[in-house]
Design a protein around this motif. Structure first.
Motif: not given
Length: 244
Positions: A17, A20, A23, A199
């Motif tokens: 990841q 994220q 964001r 995303l």
């Protein structure tokens, strides 16, 4: 068509990841400056700053933090407080210290392919941060080579696959970014497999090359071994005939 020998993997939002956290930090930044404009306007100004600064700071957390500071100065017309700057810097440090979260099917897929293909990690961004994430992920031992680059272009893939494999024609690139992982790899002559992430940064968007002969799309990395079996089956059949 030559058999595949080398597979390149993107890192951020392909193996672990990443977006994220950007964001979430952006939401925190917008809230800090909420008294100076609408959320959409602040986010838009930040994106423009990031785009301008790519050539100076490159990809990654450091460039993102500097772009947030620049945007704060612009939006407040130079009146941004020291406390807001301090909060932006603290948010950047928190991003850099966040534990690495690997995505589903990553470890078992790398384990299934290691030994059958040369696995090469090809990622762009800040050298220190990418090395940190790779070390924390525990995935480094699966790769025969690691390339941390400033940008990903067709010539980047041609050079890397020539250095660590048998050329782009016998290589495949796997990643979540159409702009960075897929389109330039295809231009270099490699196969390219898109693994979409929920995303994706706006500056990584590109038109999907659905008509490209060497382009494939899979839902997650767990589907990659079966896809490779399908692509490589003609070569396996020829090898069996020769052995007979």
């Amino acid at each position: 068509m030559a058999a595949l020998t080398t597979i390149g993997f993107d890192a951020d939002d392909t193996l672990w990841q990443n977006e994220q956290f950007f964001r979430l930090t952006e939401e925190r930044f917008v809230a800090l400056l909420g008294g100076h404009g609408e959320a959409a306007e602040i986010s838009g100004r930040l994106l423009e700053a990031e785009k301008r600064n790519l050539g100076f700071y490159g990809f990654g957390i450091k460039g993102f933090v500097l772009s947030m500071i620049e945007t704060a100065i612009e939006i407040t017309r130079g009146q941004v407080s020291a406390s807001v700057i301090d909060e932006i810097l603290a948010a950047g440090r928190e991003m850099a210290a966040h534990p690495v979260e690997t995505l589903p099917h990553v470890t078992e897929t790398l384990a299934a392919l290691a030994g059958r293909y040369r696995l090469v990690l090809i990622t762009k961004g800040d050298l220190f941060d990418q090395e940190r994430k790779l070390a924390q992920s525990g995935l480094g031992d699966w790769f025969e080579a690691v390339e941390i680059v400033s940008d990903k272009r067709a010539e980047t893939y041609a050079r890397i696959f020539a250095r660590h494999g048998d050329g782009a024609g016998r290589a495949m690139m796997v990643g979540n970014s159409l702009k960075s992982d897929i389109v330039p790899a295809l231009e270099a002559g490699a196969w390219a497999v898109h693994v979409p992430h929920d995303l994706t940064w706006a500056l990584e968007h590109a038109e999907e090359p659905t008509q490209a002969e060497r382009y494939r799309r899979i839902a997650d990395l767990g589907a990659l071994p079966a896809l490779l079996e399908h692509i490589d089956s003609p070569h396996r059949s020829r090898r069996l005939l020769l052995e007979e």
